[in-house]
Design a protein around this motif. Structure first.
Motif, PDB file in Angstrom:
ATOM      1  N   THR A 149      16.077  -9.279  24.011  1.00  0.00           N
ATOM      2  CA  THR A 149      17.118 -10.282  23.778  1.00  0.00           C
ATOM      3  C   THR A 149      16.626 -11.384  22.857  1.00  0.00           C
ATOM      4  OG1 THR A 149      17.992  -9.835  25.950  1.00  0.00           O
ATOM      5  CG2 THR A 149      18.666 -11.883  24.922  1.00  0.00           C
ATOM      6  N   LYS A 150      15.363 -11.800  23.092  1.00  0.00           N
ATOM      7  CA  LYS A 150      14.826 -12.896  22.280  1.00  0.00           C
ATOM      8  C   LYS A 150      14.977 -12.616  20.798  1.00  0.00           C
ATOM      9  CE  LYS A 150      11.580 -14.815  25.509  1.00  0.00           C
ATOM     10  NZ  LYS A 150      10.349 -14.404  26.201  1.00  0.00           N
ATOM     11  N   ILE A 151      14.739 -11.361  20.410  1.00  0.00           N
ATOM     12  CA  ILE A 151      14.862 -11.025  18.993  1.00  0.00           C
ATOM     13  C   ILE A 151      16.310 -10.739  18.634  1.00  0.00           C
ATOM     14  CG2 ILE A 151      14.042  -9.464  17.194  1.00  0.00           C
ATOM     15  CD1 ILE A 151      11.757  -8.850  19.379  1.00  0.00           C
ATOM     16  N   VAL A 152      16.952  -9.939  19.503  1.00  0.00           N
ATOM     17  CA  VAL A 152      18.275  -9.431  19.145  1.00  0.00           C
ATOM     18  C   VAL A 152      19.296 -10.555  19.010  1.00  0.00           C
ATOM     19  CG1 VAL A 152      20.220  -8.140  20.089  1.00  0.00           C
ATOM     20  CG2 VAL A 152      17.975  -7.097  19.989  1.00  0.00           C
ATOM     21  N   VAL A 153      19.172 -11.580  19.846  1.00  0.00           N
ATOM     22  CA  VAL A 153      20.143 -12.666  19.771  1.00  0.00           C
ATOM     23  C   VAL A 153      20.180 -13.254  18.365  1.00  0.00           C
ATOM     24  CG1 VAL A 153      20.475 -15.062  20.437  1.00  0.00           C
ATOM     25  CG2 VAL A 153      20.291 -13.324  22.169  1.00  0.00           C
ATOM     26  N   PHE A 154      18.978 -13.403  17.766  1.00  0.00           N
ATOM     27  CA  PHE A 154      18.968 -13.985  16.420  1.00  0.00           C
ATOM     28  C   PHE A 154      19.567 -13.040  15.410  1.00  0.00           C
ATOM     29  CE2 PHE A 154      15.941 -16.673  18.539  1.00  0.00           C
ATOM     30  CZ  PHE A 154      16.409 -17.906  18.137  1.00  0.00           C
ATOM     31  N   ILE A 155      19.325 -11.728  15.609  1.00  0.00           N
ATOM     32  CA  ILE A 155      19.929 -10.767  14.684  1.00  0.00           C
ATOM     33  C   ILE A 155      21.447 -10.835  14.793  1.00  0.00           C
ATOM     34  CG2 ILE A 155      20.123  -8.326  14.098  1.00  0.00           C
ATOM     35  CD1 ILE A 155      17.308  -7.956  15.171  1.00  0.00           C
ATOM     36  N   ILE A 156      21.942 -10.894  16.043  1.00  0.00           N
ATOM     37  CA  ILE A 156      23.399 -10.936  16.224  1.00  0.00           C
ATOM     38  C   ILE A 156      23.978 -12.196  15.607  1.00  0.00           C
ATOM     39  CG2 ILE A 156      25.271 -11.002  17.903  1.00  0.00           C
ATOM     40  CD1 ILE A 156      23.569  -9.466  19.810  1.00  0.00           C
TER      41      ILE A 156
ATOM     42  N   LEU B 219      29.524 -13.774  17.187  1.00  0.00           N
ATOM     43  CA  LEU B 219      28.745 -14.939  17.622  1.00  0.00           C
ATOM     44  C   LEU B 219      28.839 -15.113  19.134  1.00  0.00           C
ATOM     45  CD1 LEU B 219      29.549 -17.672  14.946  1.00  0.00           C
ATOM     46  CD2 LEU B 219      27.440 -16.403  15.252  1.00  0.00           C
ATOM     47  N   SER B 220      30.071 -14.965  19.658  1.00  0.00           N
ATOM     48  CA  SER B 220      30.202 -15.193  21.091  1.00  0.00           C
ATOM     49  C   SER B 220      29.512 -14.091  21.878  1.00  0.00           C
ATOM     50  CB  SER B 220      31.663 -15.316  21.493  1.00  0.00           C
ATOM     51  OG  SER B 220      32.391 -14.250  20.988  1.00  0.00           O
ATOM     52  N   SER B 221      29.425 -12.883  21.293  1.00  0.00           N
ATOM     53  CA  SER B 221      28.714 -11.827  22.017  1.00  0.00           C
ATOM     54  C   SER B 221      27.247 -12.196  22.179  1.00  0.00           C
ATOM     55  CB  SER B 221      28.867 -10.495  21.300  1.00  0.00           C
ATOM     56  OG  SER B 221      28.051 -10.472  20.158  1.00  0.00           O
ATOM     57  N   ALA B 222      26.694 -12.911  21.185  1.00  0.00           N
ATOM     58  CA  ALA B 222      25.310 -13.353  21.312  1.00  0.00           C
ATOM     59  C   ALA B 222      25.166 -14.310  22.491  1.00  0.00           C
ATOM     60  CB  ALA B 222      24.862 -14.036  20.027  1.00  0.00           C
TER      61      ALA B 222
ATOM     62  N   VAL C  59      27.121 -14.532  25.083  1.00  0.00           N
ATOM     63  CA  VAL C  59      27.347 -13.806  26.338  1.00  0.00           C
ATOM     64  C   VAL C  59      26.093 -13.043  26.734  1.00  0.00           C
ATOM     65  CG1 VAL C  59      28.670 -11.970  27.411  1.00  0.00           C
ATOM     66  CG2 VAL C  59      29.822 -13.666  26.024  1.00  0.00           C
ATOM     67  N   LEU C  60      25.412 -12.468  25.740  1.00  0.00           N
ATOM     68  CA  LEU C  60      24.164 -11.754  26.027  1.00  0.00           C
ATOM     69  C   LEU C  60      23.145 -12.706  26.646  1.00  0.00           C
ATOM     70  CD1 LEU C  60      22.650  -9.098  25.775  1.00  0.00           C
ATOM     71  CD2 LEU C  60      21.848  -9.822  23.547  1.00  0.00           C
ATOM     72  N   LEU C  61      23.057 -13.915  26.091  1.00  0.00           N
ATOM     73  CA  LEU C  61      22.134 -14.910  26.644  1.00  0.00           C
ATOM     74  C   LEU C  61      22.474 -15.201  28.094  1.00  0.00           C
ATOM     75  CD1 LEU C  61      21.530 -17.639  23.931  1.00  0.00           C
ATOM     76  CD2 LEU C  61      19.890 -16.088  24.974  1.00  0.00           C
TER      77      LEU C  61
ATOM     78  N   LEU D 101      23.992 -13.317  30.131  1.00  0.00           N
ATOM     79  CA  LEU D 101      23.737 -12.147  30.973  1.00  0.00           C
ATOM     80  C   LEU D 101      22.271 -12.072  31.363  1.00  0.00           C
ATOM     81  CD1 LEU D 101      25.712  -9.127  29.467  1.00  0.00           C
ATOM     82  CD2 LEU D 101      25.913 -10.106  31.736  1.00  0.00           C
ATOM     83  N   VAL D 102      21.402 -12.301  30.378  1.00  0.00           N
ATOM     84  CA  VAL D 102      19.981 -12.073  30.605  1.00  0.00           C
ATOM     85  C   VAL D 102      19.385 -13.206  31.432  1.00  0.00           C
ATOM     86  CG1 VAL D 102      17.762 -11.883  29.474  1.00  0.00           C
ATOM     87  CG2 VAL D 102      19.732 -10.685  28.567  1.00  0.00           C
ATOM     88  N   HIS D 103      19.653 -14.429  31.013  1.00  0.00           N
ATOM     89  CA  HIS D 103      19.198 -15.570  31.806  1.00  0.00           C
ATOM     90  C   HIS D 103      20.371 -15.997  32.666  1.00  0.00           C
ATOM     91  CE1 HIS D 103      15.846 -15.642  29.050  1.00  0.00           C
ATOM     92  NE2 HIS D 103      16.729 -15.510  28.084  1.00  0.00           N
ATOM     93  N   ASP D 104      20.116 -16.821  33.670  1.00  0.00           N
ATOM     94  CA  ASP D 104      21.264 -17.234  34.467  1.00  0.00           C
ATOM     95  C   ASP D 104      21.943 -18.427  33.799  1.00  0.00           C
ATOM     96  OD1 ASP D 104      19.760 -19.475  36.770  1.00  0.00           O
ATOM     97  OD2 ASP D 104      18.872 -18.527  35.005  1.00  0.00           O
ATOM     98  N   ILE D 105      23.114 -18.772  34.311  1.00  0.00           N
ATOM     99  CA  ILE D 105      23.954 -19.745  33.624  1.00  0.00           C
ATOM    100  C   ILE D 105      23.271 -21.107  33.522  1.00  0.00           C
ATOM    101  CG2 ILE D 105      26.121 -21.029  33.826  1.00  0.00           C
ATOM    102  CD1 ILE D 105      27.354 -18.474  34.909  1.00  0.00           C
TER     103      ILE D 105
END
Lengths: 112, 140, 494
Positions: free
Chosen positions: B12-19, B44-47, B49-51, B53-57
């Motif tokens: 996620t750490k990498i992919v979020v920036f790619i997204i 952008l919003s999918s990025a 949402v991924l965050l 999902l992976v970390h808590d709110i």
């Protein structure tokens, strides 16, 4: 091609109606989502399926696609997206409140 | 039960920036090619949402303390505002203009008021999507 | 170029956005809302008066000329409705200030109301069918939020039905738009009218017209009103009044627009169908109104009867009848808001909605009782109140067209209205008071004043019908002569 897509629209509508008539709330919502996809396809087909250049940019292409159906579909997609999202939240809240997602159990709730 | 999600977190750490980059790319491409505010906003919003999902709110809220409802409102304001802006210049509502500018790094670039309108759309989409997903997930 | 035309939609929209940022400051929210409504009302009145001197106004968005671009068109009909909408919204906001409660006000109640108003005004003013769809959806999305806001069980369950039925009708709307675009290749209403007239309204186009009839009847509650009483009795009073006054009226507006401008070539089919549906609506609504003992249900069925009555004017389609319908439409927006407010206030005061559990309210709340009496007379059509003039014109039009069955049913429905409301009046306001002095709930001024304002409005509209006669006859004239509209849109002054 138009005929094929129209048949596909028919199939989608059939599926959607089947889902809409079920008693499960989530199925009904899925039904409305599929229903809106069906009509988006229909809008596309009704505008005519043809290949062509981007409209309004340049004057050299042989034919241009009709931009209007695409604008309509994009708008319709945005709206159906919003409505579906709202319905999902609504279904979730209703489930939390009443403990049921069965439409038969939800009918005729009197004053609390 | 704690799930072992080291791989997900690392990726996620990498992919979020790619997204995020891809979202911006789509947004800018929308000017003459497929893409645009709505699609860019969704990506952008999918990025985000991924965050979530992976970390808590709570963790994400600490890092990104935005109120997404206000972002959506800001987006609508920007989109409608460009329309009203043209009224101030004595043109019809929603009139858009564009012209070429010489920018230091990019060279000759076409800038238009549609970009502002689309930015509004993108912000609205990001705000609405994340709000909806948060409102479903908040009280599980 | 008349950028002013877009203001009745843009001002509420921007106000709504602005209010989102003012979420914690309830007092400022209220002030801003009122100012915005007043401003929009001013613009709408100005537009209405300019139409009288300059003819139909239009605004091509972004300078794209019709039929290529999208546009707003204002004729007297739409401008009148926008003015009425703003008046009703303003007074209802006053009622909401004292009744809706902190929780609602902090949960974006005012912004959503403004989005709703933006959708309603947009639907009245738009000049092409697709934008009509978009504005409908803006309005509906706002109404979904308003009906669920608060999240009581009843509201959630009712809103599922309401949302599903509206999703379905929106689907039919898109379907009709798709077929229409496939058939005539345009969506601009004036251009559509031209093309349909050129090609002749063949059976295919008539079928598309009937799909539109289906869509708008679902929204207006014409015959397909089964969803209406449930959904309109679930939300808080101010919201229910907003729905009862505005939402169904947008459907009625769309029916008038589509069947006088585009599909007017085959009246034996389409207008006969509308007539039959209107008749059945009045019968069904009448039966519903006298069948229930729940005040909210009775009031909701009264909305249904009024829809049937207004559509009688469209079904017979003479200029007098259309004029009557427009008068009645304006009257109905005001009086239905008042009726819903009165019903809601009664429920607030007594804590029950059943009419057999209320009695002698007029002793405790004389003003409320007499207001209800006036409302009842006005709805029945007793002169000099506002319902009278509309009924006279619709009756005159029906006689001209020889539609005596519809005429009989229309006036019979007035008796049903009278009976259903008289039953509430006799049961709840007359008789021995059963509230003793200790648990006498005081009637807040903030609730009473809006009701009084609506009451004054219905009296004023009845006595001063002459004052709006110019606008109404112009509106009816434009509706009966589509060429005026087409001419203004296609070659109008920019």
């Amino acid at each position: 091609m138009e005929t094929l897509i129209t048949i596909l629209v028919g199939v989608l509508v059939t599926v959607a109606v089947y889902l809409l008539l079920s008693r499960n709330l989530i199925r009904v919502i899925l039904g409305t989502a599929i229903l809106s996809h069906a009509v988006h396809l229909l809008l596309m087909t009704m505008g005519g399926l043809k290949k062509g250049s981007v409209p309004l940019l340049g004057e050299n292409a042989e034919s241009y696609t009709d931009a209007l159906p695409q604008a309509l579909i994009l708008t319709a997609i945005v709206i159906s997206f919003a409505v579906t999202a709202f319905l999902l939240v609504l279904a979730y809240r209703t489930f939390k409140e009443t403990g049921s997602d069965d439409l038969d159990a939800l009918r005729g709730v009197k004053d609390e | 039960m704690k799930i072992n999600d080291v791989i997900l977190r690392t990726v996620t750490k990498i992919v979020v920036f790619i997204i995020l980059t891809f979202g911006v790319e789509l947004f800018l491409a929308g000017h003459h090619n497929p893409g645009g505010g709505f699609i860019g906003g969704l990506v952008l919003s999918s990025a985000f949402v991924l965050l979530y999902l992976v970390h808590d709110i709570e963790t994400v809220q600490k890092g990104i303390p935005w109120d997404y409802k206000k972002i959506a409102a800001l987006g609508v304001f920007l989109a409608v505002g460009t329309g009203v802006g043209s009224v101030l210049f004595g043109a019809e509502f929603l009139t858009q203009t564009a012209s070429h500018f010489d920018l230091p790094v990019f060279g000759s670039t076409e800038l238009s008021t549609i970009l502002l309108f689309e930015a509004g759309v993108a912000l609205t989409v990001v705000g609405v999507v994340v709000t909806i997903i948060l409102s479903i997930s908040e009280d599980v | 170029m008349n950028n002013l035309l877009v203001m009745p939609m843009v001002i509420p929209l921007l106000t709504g956005v602005f209010l989102v940022f003012l979420r914690p400051y309830v007092r400022i929210q209220r002030i801003v809302s009122l100012l915005s409504v007043l401003g929009t009302l001013g613009v709408a009145v100005y537009i209405l008066n300019r139409i009288q001197t300059e003819g139909i106004l239009k605004l091509d968005f972004g300078g794209w000329l019709p039929p290529y671009g999208i546009l707003f068109v204002a004729d007297s009909f739409s401008a009148l409705l926008v003015v009425t909408t703003m008046v009703v919204t303003g007074i209802l906001l006053l009622y909401a200030f004292s009744s809706i409660g902190k929780a609602h006000e902090n949960m974006f109640f005012y912004p959503v109301v403004f989005f709703l108003v933006a959708g309603v005004n947009g639907s009245f003013l738009t000049g092409d069918l697709f934008n009509l769809f978009v504005c409908f959806e803006v309005m509906l999305l706002a109404s979904y939020v308003l009906i669920t806001l608060g999240g009581r069980k009843v509201q959630l369950v009712e809103s599922i039905k309401y949302v599903s039925i509206n999703v379905l009708s929106s689907w039919f709307f898109l379907l009709a738009i798709a077929y229409l675009y496939g058939t005539v290749g345009t969506l601009n209403m004036a251009h559509l009218s031209m093309r349909v007239a050129e090609a002749g309204q063949d059976p295919l186009l008539t079928v598309i017209g009937i799909i539109f009839l289906l869509v708008f009847s679902l929204k207006a509650g014409l015959l397909l009103y089964f969803w209406l009483p449930g959904s309109y009795s679930a939300p808080p009073t101010a919201v229910a009044a907003l729905f009862g006054a505005l939402l169904t009226k947008v459907g009625i507006y769309a029916l008038f627009r589509v069947f006088t401008l585009i599909f007017y070539h085959e009246p034996e089919i389409t207008h006969t169908m509308i007539g039959v549906m209107a008749a059945l609506t009045m019968i069904g609504g009448g039966i519903g109104a006298i069948a229930y003992n729940d005040v909210r249900q009775v009031v909701s069925y009264n909305v249904v009867i009024a829809v049937g009555f207004i559509l009688v004017g469209l079904a017979v389609s003479t200029e007098a009848a259309i004029q009557g319908s427009i008068y009645y439409l304006i009257h109905d927006m005001i009086i239905k808001a008042l009726l819903f407010l009165l019903a809601g206030t009664m429920i607030y005061l007594t804590g029950t909605a059943r009419i057999e559990r209320m009695s002698g309210l007029i002793r405790n709340y004389p003003i409320l009782g007499w207001l209800f009496f006036i409302t009842m007379l006005s709805l029945t059509g007793i002169p000099p109140l506002s319902g009278f003039i509309g009924k006279v014109y619709v009756g005159q039009g029906a006689v001209e067209a020889g539609a005596f069955v519809l005429l009989g049913l229309a006036f019979l429905s007035s008796i049903f209205v009278l009976y259903s409301l008289l039953r509430i009046f006799m049961n709840c306001f007359w008789g021995e008071t059963i509230i003793n002095e200790d648990d006498d709930v005081p009637l807040p001024k903030g609730m009473l004043i809006p009701c009084v304002l609506f009451g004054l409005l219905t009296v004023a509209l009845g006595l001063g019908a002459e004052g709006i006669a110019v606008y109404v006859s112009d509106a009816a004239h434009t509706l009966m002569n589509p060429d005026i509209y087409i001419e203004a849109v296609m070659n109008g002054n920019r």
